[in-house]
Write an enzyme that holds these catalytic residues in place. Structure first.
Site: not given
Ligand SMILES: *Cc1c(COP(=O)(O)O)cnc(C)c1O
Length: 394
Positions: A208, A58, A183, A111
């Site tokens: 992604k 963990r 981000d 997001y």
């Molecule tokens: C998809 C996404 C997230 C969240 O990610 P998850 O892996 O789905 O929790 C955060 N920021 C951006 C820009 C995203 O495209």
């Protein structure tokens, strides 16, 4: 790695060497929950963080550590830590850094899930949140200068690919000692390195582009060691740990990161130009187009404009979007992005599924918008596919 090879070499090699076992050329997937010690003193040294090693998965795990190290290397950061999902790392970062009465400044176009943290959860803990217009740099500077613990940015944004000037806002943040978090999911380390632009922390939904194959969830944050330690400490306790198998799948995907991103950069630009010239299209949002309001800033801080775009049909309804996307042969209609396959979807069912229609309208996200994540297919085929699907509107 000692010397500094280029990004395409680092995506393949970084972080792996010391973890390869018995001549294996690939990183092992260590499923073990815990790690045993014959020597109690050594166990104690590891537990106290005085010696390298693992205790319990963990907290840390060898496969997960290789993934963190690879992203850390690509982002030119001091340290990195990961979580089970992008939201896992975003929430761990915010809850790990912020306390009651702290103020955080951010933008309206983060997001959808991130937006929920700002609007719903942080206020519950008496953390003050100020949401600014994403491209109103003066407003963001003014709010930051009024005092803030964290400035949280996302560039380009999801789904309308708005671009914020990271070095400019870093300057405002530094003046008041605010921690800048970016981000970087849409850009990836291939196209943009926020730490080189002055940010303190850069985070990714590894689900992604980093993983790139839509088969594993993950999140990662990189930056200064003392900040990463705070995020890690929160994440080891909240338990949103990245699974070693997911870490492995993302690592494997990352070997082709530069190849995929270069291809997606090129194809997306061609597709965006094609769509912009099409009579059934009202507007295309892609930072690589000179018509995009953030094009100049994007040119300064990005090496490529990425695979993400969105566009509006002249017939601006969710119903028209439905008719259009079901005609595409080479695109999944799904709530994901950044994969080898092209993926399309309206914000109502993808990035902003957590918001109501009124909230989306307030954020300036029309119901007829289509988010388009360019895959690695042949660009000619993608353009012909769009052409035949758009035929119903001409
Ligand atoms: C998809 C996404 C997230 C969240 O990610 P998850 O892996 O789905 O929790 C955060 N920021 C951006 C820009 C995203 O495209």
């Amino acid at each position: 790695m000692s010397e500094n090879p280029r990004l395409g070499t680092r995506t393949v090699w970084a972080g792996e060497e010391e973890y390869l076992m018995q001549g294996a050329t690939q990183v092992p997937v260590v499923h073990s929950v815990s790690f045993g010690y014959r020597d109690l003193d050594e166990w104690l040294q590891v537990a106290l963080g005085r010696k390298e090693g693992h205790i319990y998965s963990r907290n840390t795990n060898p496969t997960v550590q290789v993934f963190e190290e690879k992203v850390r290397n690509l982002e030119d950061a001091e340290a990195a830590t990961s979580a089970a999902t992008g939201m896992g790392i975003i929430s761990s970062t915010l809850f790990g850094l912020l306390s009651a009465e702290d103020r955080v400044v951010t933008v309206k176009d983060t997001y959808g899930g991130t937006n929920v943290i700002f609007n719903e959860f942080l206020p519950r803990f008496q953390i003050k949140v100020k949401l600014c217009d994403t491209t109103d740099h003066e407003q963001i500077e003014k709010e930051v200068s009024r005092g803030s613990k964290v400035l949280y940015l996302e560039s380009p944004t999801n789904p309308t690919t708005k671009v914020t000037d990271i070095p400019r806002l870093v300057k405002a943040a530094k003046a008041v000692g605010a921690i800048v978090v970016v981000d970087n999911t849409f850009a990836t380390p291939i196209n943009q390195n926020p730490i080189q632009l002055g940010a303190d922390l850069v985070l990714h939904s590894a689900t992604k582009f980093l993983g790139g194959h839509a088969d594993a969830l993950g999140g990662v944050v990189c930056g200064k060691k003392d900040l990463i330690d705070q995020v890690y400490h929160y994440r080891e306790i909240n338990g949103a740990t990245l699974h070693p198998m997911s870490a492995y799948l993302i690592l494997r995907g990352m070997k082709t990161l530069e190849l995929r991103i270069q291809r997606q950069n090129e194809s997306a630009l061609r597709i965006a130009r094609y769509l912009e010239s099409h009579s059934a299209i009202e507007r295309v949002y892609y930072p690589g187009l000179p018509s995009h309001e953030g094009h100049q800033i994007a040119k300064q801080q990005m090496r490529g404009f990425g695979g993400m775009m969105s566009f509006m049909l002249k017939e601006n309804t969710l119903e028209a979007v439905g008719r259009f996307i079901t005609r595409l042969r080479f695109a999944h209609a799904a709530a994901n992005l950044g994969a080898v396959e092209t993926i399309v979807g309206p914000p109502a069912t993808t990035s902003h599924v957590e918001c109501t229609q009124e909230e989306r309208a307030k954020l300036g996200i029309p119901e007829g918008l289509i988010r388009y994540s360019t895959g690695i297919e042949n660009a000619e085929d993608l353009i012909s596919d769009l052409e035949q699907a758009l035929d119903i509107f001409v």
